[in-house]
Design an enzyme around this catalytic site. Structure first.
Site, PDB file in Angstrom:
ATOM      1  N   ASP A  67       0.867  -1.168   0.000  1.00  0.00           N
ATOM      2  CA  ASP A  67       0.000   0.000   0.000  1.00  0.00           C
ATOM      3  C   ASP A  67       0.910   1.226   0.000  1.00  0.00           C
ATOM      4  O   ASP A  67       2.135   1.103  -0.133  1.00  0.00           O
ATOM      5  CB  ASP A  67      -0.977  -0.029   1.184  1.00  0.00           C
ATOM      6  CG  ASP A  67      -0.321   0.200   2.532  1.00  0.00           C
ATOM      7  OD1 ASP A  67       0.932   0.320   2.618  1.00  0.00           O
ATOM      8  OD2 ASP A  67      -1.056   0.270   3.539  1.00  0.00           O
TER       9      ASP A  67
ATOM     10  N   THR B 115       3.086  -1.208   8.843  1.00  0.00           N
ATOM     11  CA  THR B 115       3.604  -2.082   9.907  1.00  0.00           C
ATOM     12  C   THR B 115       3.719  -3.548   9.490  1.00  0.00           C
ATOM     13  O   THR B 115       4.372  -4.322  10.178  1.00  0.00           O
ATOM     14  CB  THR B 115       2.690  -2.040  11.146  1.00  0.00           C
ATOM     15  OG1 THR B 115       1.404  -2.538  10.776  1.00  0.00           O
ATOM     16  CG2 THR B 115       2.592  -0.635  11.717  1.00  0.00           C
ATOM     17  N   GLY B 116       3.043  -3.935   8.434  1.00  0.00           N
ATOM     18  CA  GLY B 116       2.956  -5.339   8.036  1.00  0.00           C
ATOM     19  C   GLY B 116       1.754  -6.037   8.640  1.00  0.00           C
ATOM     20  O   GLY B 116       1.339  -7.095   8.165  1.00  0.00           O
TER      21      GLY B 116
ATOM     22  N   GLY C  73      -1.633  -5.075   9.016  1.00  0.00           N
ATOM     23  CA  GLY C  73      -2.884  -5.088   8.253  1.00  0.00           C
ATOM     24  C   GLY C  73      -2.818  -6.050   7.086  1.00  0.00           C
ATOM     25  O   GLY C  73      -3.763  -6.815   6.838  1.00  0.00           O
TER      26      GLY C  73
ATOM     27  N   CYS D 227       3.185  -2.951   4.093  1.00  0.00           N
ATOM     28  CA  CYS D 227       2.358  -1.793   4.440  1.00  0.00           C
ATOM     29  C   CYS D 227       3.127  -1.023   5.508  1.00  0.00           C
ATOM     30  O   CYS D 227       4.325  -1.228   5.673  1.00  0.00           O
ATOM     31  CB  CYS D 227       0.960  -2.209   4.903  1.00  0.00           C
ATOM     32  SG  CYS D 227       0.874  -3.212   6.400  1.00  0.00           S
TER      33      CYS D 227
ATOM     34  N   HIS E  66       6.264 -30.367  12.469  1.00  0.00           N
ATOM     35  CA  HIS E  66       5.695 -29.089  12.045  1.00  0.00           C
ATOM     36  C   HIS E  66       4.563 -29.298  11.039  1.00  0.00           C
ATOM     37  O   HIS E  66       3.631 -28.496  10.984  1.00  0.00           O
ATOM     38  CB  HIS E  66       6.789 -28.186  11.473  1.00  0.00           C
ATOM     39  CG  HIS E  66       7.907 -27.963  12.436  1.00  0.00           C
ATOM     40  ND1 HIS E  66       7.748 -27.284  13.619  1.00  0.00           N
ATOM     41  CD2 HIS E  66       9.195 -28.362  12.401  1.00  0.00           C
ATOM     42  CE1 HIS E  66       8.895 -27.260  14.267  1.00  0.00           C
ATOM     43  NE2 HIS E  66       9.789 -27.911  13.553  1.00  0.00           N
TER      44      HIS E  66
ATOM     45  N   HIS F 279       9.447 -23.599  10.460  1.00  0.00           N
ATOM     46  CA  HIS F 279       8.490 -24.214  11.385  1.00  0.00           C
ATOM     47  C   HIS F 279       7.037 -24.010  10.994  1.00  0.00           C
ATOM     48  O   HIS F 279       6.181 -24.808  11.366  1.00  0.00           O
ATOM     49  CB  HIS F 279       8.703 -23.694  12.801  1.00  0.00           C
ATOM     50  CG  HIS F 279       9.984 -24.172  13.404  1.00  0.00           C
ATOM     51  ND1 HIS F 279      10.320 -23.923  14.715  1.00  0.00           N
ATOM     52  CD2 HIS F 279      11.024 -24.865  12.888  1.00  0.00           C
ATOM     53  CE1 HIS F 279      11.501 -24.460  14.980  1.00  0.00           C
ATOM     54  NE2 HIS F 279      11.951 -25.031  13.874  1.00  0.00           N
TER      55      HIS F 279
END
Length: 145
Positions: A7, A66-67, A69, A64, A132, A97
């Site tokens: 974004d 902060t990552g 959203g 974005c 995992h 993992h």
């Protein structure tokens, strides 16, 4: 091939990552945005996540502010495991993992050189499988509220 999208808050970092991938001859598709004009991040996250889930791209990168959203929107898609990573170790563990297939970063949180290291680690790390795999199956289980 991987897909990358952002974004307006992630545009500058996306450009850094695209230049880095160009320099490493890594094939990618840039899904936008290409402007600092305000856009709705879910539109870009959903487009990328649908393509990764459908097999169009092997992995994806979302950026974005902060990552967060982007990761929330991408994780709405079955088969997507989007991880916000702020350092190479979290990127490595997300792959090894959790078999993360979408890397999310914050353009306001991670500097250019660190972002390049995070992306490189994410692309090189291999899923370990074994115990995992059982946990990945549990992640993919439908949750009843």
């Amino acid at each position: 091939m991987i897909a990358i999208a952002c974004d307006h808050g992630g545009l500058e970092l996306k450009r850094v990552l695209c230049r880095w991938m160009d320099g490493k001859n890594i094939r990618y598709e840039d899904l936008g945005t290409d402007s600092t004009a305000s856009v709705d991040y879910p539109v870009f996250a959903h487009r990328l996540a649908a393509g990764v889930a459908g097999g169009t791209w092997e992995k994806g990168v979302l950026v974005c502010g902060t990552g967060l959203g982007m990761s929330m929107a991408a994780n709405r898609h079955r088969g997507i495991r989007a991880a916000v990573c702020t350092d190479p170790y979290t990127a490595e563990m997300a792959r090894r993992h959790n078999e993360a297939n979408v890397l999310c970063m914050g353009g306001r949180m991670v500097g250019p050189m660190m972002a390049e290291r995070i992306l490189e680690t994410f692309l090189l790390a291999e899923f370990e499988g074994d115990r995992h795999s059982r946990r990945i199956a549990l992640i993919e289980t439908d949750v009843k509220d």
